[in-house]
Scaffold this motif. Structure first.
Motif, short mmCIF file in Angstrom:
data_model
loop_
_atom_site.label_atom_id
_atom_site.label_comp_id
_atom_site.label_asym_id
_atom_site.label_seq_id
_atom_site.Cartn_x
_atom_site.Cartn_y
_atom_site.Cartn_z
N HIS A 139 0.72 -27.32 0.89
CA HIS A 139 1.43 -28.21 1.83
C HIS A 139 2.77 -28.69 1.28
O HIS A 139 3.20 -29.81 1.59
CB HIS A 139 0.55 -29.42 2.20
N THR A 144 6.56 -23.23 6.48
CA THR A 144 7.59 -23.78 7.38
C THR A 144 8.97 -23.28 6.98
O THR A 144 9.81 -23.02 7.85
CB THR A 144 7.56 -25.32 7.33
N ARG A 159 10.27 -23.03 18.25
CA ARG A 159 9.41 -23.94 17.49
C ARG A 159 9.07 -25.13 18.36
O ARG A 159 9.91 -25.66 19.09
CB ARG A 159 10.13 -24.41 16.22
N ASP A 162 6.54 -30.98 17.94
CA ASP A 162 5.70 -31.81 17.08
C ASP A 162 4.87 -31.02 16.07
O ASP A 162 4.11 -31.59 15.31
CB ASP A 162 4.76 -32.66 17.93
N GLN A 163 4.97 -29.70 16.08
CA GLN A 163 4.22 -28.93 15.10
C GLN A 163 4.97 -27.65 14.75
O GLN A 163 5.83 -27.19 15.49
CB GLN A 163 2.83 -28.58 15.63
N ASP A 164 4.63 -27.11 13.57
CA ASP A 164 5.30 -25.91 13.08
C ASP A 164 4.65 -24.66 13.67
O ASP A 164 3.45 -24.63 13.96
CB ASP A 164 5.22 -25.86 11.55
N THR A 165 5.44 -23.61 13.81
CA THR A 165 4.92 -22.35 14.35
C THR A 165 4.00 -21.65 13.35
O THR A 165 3.02 -21.03 13.72
CB THR A 165 6.09 -21.41 14.72
N ARG A 166 4.34 -21.75 12.04
CA ARG A 166 3.58 -21.07 10.98
C ARG A 166 3.46 -19.57 11.29
O ARG A 166 2.37 -19.04 11.45
CB ARG A 166 2.21 -21.72 10.79
N GLN A 175 -4.56 -20.80 11.13
CA GLN A 175 -3.96 -21.77 12.04
C GLN A 175 -4.92 -22.94 12.29
O GLN A 175 -4.48 -24.09 12.41
CB GLN A 175 -3.60 -21.08 13.36
N GLY A 178 -4.96 -24.98 8.99
CA GLY A 178 -3.67 -25.56 8.61
C GLY A 178 -3.23 -25.21 7.21
O GLY A 178 -2.41 -25.91 6.63
N ARG A 314 11.41 -28.47 8.17
CA ARG A 314 11.20 -29.04 9.49
C ARG A 314 12.52 -29.39 10.17
O ARG A 314 12.65 -29.31 11.38
CB ARG A 314 10.32 -30.30 9.37
N ARG A 414 12.97 -36.04 16.65
CA ARG A 414 12.75 -34.98 15.66
C ARG A 414 13.51 -33.70 16.01
O ARG A 414 14.24 -33.17 15.17
CB ARG A 414 11.26 -34.71 15.50
#
Length: 972
Positions: A139, A144, A159, A162-166, A175, A178, A314, A414
């Motif tokens: 982490h 990211t 993207r 509120d969340q990353d595509t990963r 996924q 996480g 991010r 963001r």
């Protein structure tokens, strides 16, 4: 009535009689006659072959009521006939093919900012290729960061707010959890600050310590490591392990301090304190490089050297001192960006009124340059966007020269910050700069890579060709990873081409890990299928891949288990393989599995074979009791393995036993008497003793600090100088066991005046095999022996070769080693984890409490600088670690987070051979009983007798000798 017309039984035997229907037949019409004429023909057609009449008697079982499926459907149609009630009605006779869904893939090739043909052309230019591994702690933002690289090279990449595509986490389980589980490579074309294009082969490495085997595989094919460190957490457990492992693999390390937004938004540190936090991270990394590097003066990292970048995945931030200096140079053309960058780090101060740089602060107005020119503008961007947007944003945007549409100005905070930073900092050219300048190209690094990875001599022709990294040379490919196809029936192999060019459809030789010049059995001739350039969720198919590149290969996975060496078929000189992967951890968690439905055992075995290919460090084996055992690094690792077994590869119900651990057997004293054993033919006699090794020697052997392949003089000097052995013993080392890097030593301690050395030399190989067999399976519970030195004191060898064969000597050497071991106060050893716990200050006492319940203890406890968090390092037995993480989170209300990794072996308290100890079921044993309990339960699980049998390892003469000893019965 004429008697001649009938026989004695009354049967008519006279001439044929005319039918009564003749008159009627004459009266029939011509039409009826024609129909009657055709009838015999039809009847003839229906007659069976051979002209058998239809009124023949046919048995019931031979009657044919219906046509066969072959007659109805023809030969080309496959038919399936099943008995009644063989299948439930809910299950179709012919099942439809189901597509397994366990990973995310792109159905079409996405658009890229470069032409894909251009990428393929760059593969022919090794000097513009960089093979890079992105490693770091869990982490810390590696995946990211990869998303940012994909976003800049793929225009359609989007993207969420509120969340990353990963993007490189292709597996659904990754996924959901996480966190990355598999290392995933991508190949992209990026430009540096001078707009020169580079082909970057980047592999995203999992940050969880359980998956450090993926890091090992990634480092093997990379030429450099980009170390990603969280600006808030700093250097953590896996950061330290990544540095140590990269330096062991001879890779240069560059630093990326990620998540710098956390200093502003979470910690809310003043800019001056944020500088000290960043500087502490750089100093900690340099300290670790000095500790782990073999060089006297290792190349250190510093922003001034250009091998440190600062980023936030991010918020699309990535800059080095030079790239930030270039931002100022664009607005001030007279500014020399290189000279300015040299003054942006360290103890250099800027006086705003005098507009001068000094090495010391003149007065309170003097500000550190990094704070004034870099952190202050960054803080202003964040504070003004997060603060009063309506009043501050327009003026700030006009000052920065950034244009925002009305829709963009209404975005959430963001994504708005990310958009502004993306337009202010531009593409990640600082990343391309650091990689291109501080990590060598495949052609420049070829010699160092081959010298480190290849087992062959460096003066042969094949090594010389690999040093050139020439696409027209002989083909040499090193494969390190296997990725399952979408249907999970086969694998695509990831490898690095070190020499020559691999072409689809060509034949090559696949050399496995067990291949050698002496034993060429592990060699297969295979045909290459299709070739791909990996891109995580999609792949680009190519027809050829030249030297210096990474490639996914189809069609050759069948003989490959872990790693392999691919060579061309036309090469007729001696062949050597690349070294198997050397991991920085051990598989100590053991799991026994069996199918719930016994008829599905073949499916489970196929699943075991596939997960064994898929996970580099996983070990699968069958115990003597018949149970199938999996060995892995930890709970999460084994959970992912079982998920793949059940959902991906086998799709069957599997029963799993409670997890256990691997043990080791050792001794704490020298054998109380010389132990001897005779061969079954009574012609040979061996005498041995066992004693513990010096502290640290077992670890030196395992880490290959000392190698059995050295010549006797070099080997002798090592043991004399480091461990103070005498010259005779140091030069009489015969073997390490149970393999060439095993933590036990076999020494020939016989004297030429007492033993015929020539005869002893003739059975040396058999004696070594017996020793290694004993070291592989100890007498206590058939677990490996560790940290023991076996000395051969005397040997009576039969002069006739017939009487000293391997069948006589090998089992006797093993039995003699066992008896010497049992006479030297045997003990059990268990594996220990190092646990790193991060928790708030008020949870520290709870962490101590949970550890104390599980025989664990804290050995380091310190606060994280500039943060409210504490970090604790502790040791805990692996046997007591199952469920520790859940227990810890329960006691700390979810505020504590821990990671565990194998650390060392430690003695289990108690005597495993103490028969006075009674183990009662379902009762917690005191510490002194643990060794006995572990031994008995391990023996039961393996189907062995409950206690160690003396008669099994001691000859009758040896038992008589033992009977004379006063402590014989007390010892057993």
């Amino acid at each position: 009535m004429d008697a001649d017309l009938y026989d004695e039984f009354g049967n008519y035997i006279g001439p044929e009689l005319d039918s009564d229907d003749d008159d009627e037949a004459e009266e029939r019409s011509d039409e009826d006659r024609d129909r009657e004429d055709n009838e015999p023909e039809e009847m003839e057609e229906d007659e069976p072959e051979g002209g058998v009449p239809q009124n023949q008697i046919v048995l019931h079982e031979d009657k044919k009521y219906y046509k066969t499926a072959l007659e109805i459907y023809g030969e080309e149609v496959e038919t399936l006939v099943q008995e009644e009630d063989a299948q439930p009605l809910t299950e179709p006779i012919v099942k439809p093919t189901q597509q397994r869904k366990f990973q995310a893939t792109e159905h079409n090739l996405p658009q890229t900012t470069y032409n894909k043909e251009y990428l393929a052309d760059l593969m022919d230019c090794p000097h513009v290729i960089r093979n890079v591994a992105i490693a770091g702690h869990l982490h810390h933002g590696k995946t990211t960061f990869m998303d940012c690289l994909m976003e800049q090279t793929h225009p359609d990449f989007c993207r969420a707010e509120d969340q990353d595509t990963r993007y490189t986490d292709t597996l659904f389980i990754e996924q959901q959890r996480g966190c990355s589980i598999k290392s995933m490579p991508i190949s992209i074309v990026m430009q540096d600050s001078r707009n020169k294009s580079y082909l970057l082969n980047v592999i995203d490495v999992p940050g969880h310590v359980n998956f450090s085997d993926e890091m090992t595989a990634a480092f093997r094919i990379a030429d450099g490591c980009v170390l990603v460190v969280d600006a808030h957490e700093g250097v953590m457990m896996n950061t330290e392990r990544a540095i140590k492992h990269a330096l062991a693999e001879k890779l240069p390390v560059v630093l990326c301090i990620n998540k710098i937004d956390r200093l502003v938004l979470e910690l809310k540190l003043p800019p001056a304190d944020a500088y000290y936090k960043l500087r502490l991270i750089v100093d900690q990394v340099n300290g670790l490089i000095r500790t782990f590097s073999d060089e006297v003066e290792p190349p250190l990292i510093s922003p001034l050297n250009g091998n440190v970048i600062f980023s936030s995945g991010r918020y699309n931030i990535c800059f080095s001192l030079l790239s930030f200096a270039n931002v100022y140079a664009q607005s001030s053309p007279k500014l020399n960006a290189n000279e300015f960058a040299r003054r942006l780090w360290g103890d250099v101060y800027f006086h705003p009124e005098k507009r001068s740089f000094t090495k010391q602060a003149i007065d309170s107005k003097s500000v550190r340059t990094f704070v004034h020119f870099i952190l202050d503008p960054l803080y202003k961007i964040f504070s003004q966007v997060v603060g009063d947007v309506d009043t501050c944003l327009p003026s700030m945007m006009s000052e920065l020269g950034i244009k925002l549409s009305a829709a963009e100005q209404r975005m959430n905070v963001r994504p708005l910050v990310a958009l502004i930073c993306k337009r202010f900092f531009g593409d990640f050219k600082a990343f391309t700069d650091i990689v291109s300048q501080h990590i060598q190209s495949p052609s420049d690094n070829a010699q160092k890579k081959v010298e480190h990875c290849w087992t062959g001599p460096m003066d042969c022709q094949l090594a010389t060709e690999m040093f050139k990294c020439d696409a027209s040379g002989p083909l040499m490919v090193h494969t390190v990873k296997n990725y399952p196809t979408n249907d999970a029936t086969s694998f695509r192999v990831l490898g690095r081409v070190l020499s020559g060019t691999i072409n689809s459809g060509h034949d090559l030789r696949v050399l496995g890990e067990n291949y050698s010049i002496q034993d060429e059995e592990d060699c297969r001739l295979m045909t290459v299928g299709r070739l791909w350039v990996p891109e995580a969720r999609y792949d680009i198919e190519v027809s050829r891949v030249p030297a210096g590149c990474w490639v996914l290969i189809e069609g050759i996975d069948q003989p490959i288990v872990k790693t392999a060496t691919l060579v061309e078929t036309e090469w007729h000189e001696d062949l050597y393989i690349f070294r198997p992967l050397k991991f920085n951890t051990k598989s100590v968690v053991k799991l026994a599995v069996e199918p719930i439905n016994p008829s599905e055992l073949p499916k489970m075995l196929d699943g075991l074979r596939k997960v064994n290919k898929s996970y580099p460090l996983l070990t699968t084996r069958v115990e003597e009791s018949g149970e199938h055992v999996l060995l892995g690094t930890g709970e999460l690792y084994m959970d992912c393995v079982m998920h793949d077994m059940r959902k991906v590869f086998s799709e069957i119900d599997i029963k799993v036993a409670d997890p256990v651990v691997s043990f080791c057997e050792t001794v704490v004293d020298t054998s109380t008497l010389k132990c001897f054993a005779e061969t079954p033919n009574k012609k040979n006699k061996l005498t041995m003793i066992a004693e513990p090794l010096e502290k640290g020697l077992a670890e030196d052997i395992e880490n290959e600090v000392v190698q059995i392949g050295w010549n006797r003089r070099k080997l002798g000097e090592f043991f004399q100088t480091k461990y103070e052995w005498d010259l005779l013993a140091a030069r009489s080392i015969w073997a390490f066991g149970p393999d060439t890097t095993g933590p036990n030593i076999f020494i020939d301690d016989t004297l030429p005046s007492e033993v015929d050395k020539q005869l002893l030399g003739s059975v040396r190989e058999s004696l070594v095999q017996g020793f290694q067999w004993a070291a592989r399976e100890g007498p206590l519970c058939e677990e490996p022996i560790r940290n023991v030195k076996f000395k051969l004191l005397d040997a009576t060898i039969a002069p006739e070769p017939l009487h000293r064969g391997g069948g006589q000597v090998i089992p006797t050497a093993r039995r003699c080693a066992y008896s010497a071991f049992l006479m030297a106060t045997p003990r059990l050893m268990e594996p220990y984890y190092t646990v790193e716990v991060i928790a708030p200050a008020d949870c520290v006492s709870s962490v101590y409490t949970v550890l104390a319940k599980r025989r664990g203890h804290v050995f380091k406890d310190s606060p994280i600088s500039g943060s409210p968090m504490y970090t604790m390092k502790a040791y805990i037995p692996v046997m007591d670690s199952f469920g520790f993480e859940t227990d810890l989170r329960t006691h700390t209300q979810g505020q504590a987070f821990c990671l565990s990794v194998f650390s060392h072996w430690q003695m289990v308290p108690g005597d495993p051979l103490d028969k006075s100890i009674v183990i009662r079921p379902l009762e917690l044993q005191p510490a002194a009983h643990l060794a006995r309990e572990f031994m008995i339960k391990t023996r039961r699980r393996k189907g062995l007798s409950e206690d160690v049998s003396v008669n099994k390892f001691f000859d009758d003469p040896m038992l008589l000798e033992l009977a004379k000893q006063q402590d014989f019965y007390s010892a057993f």
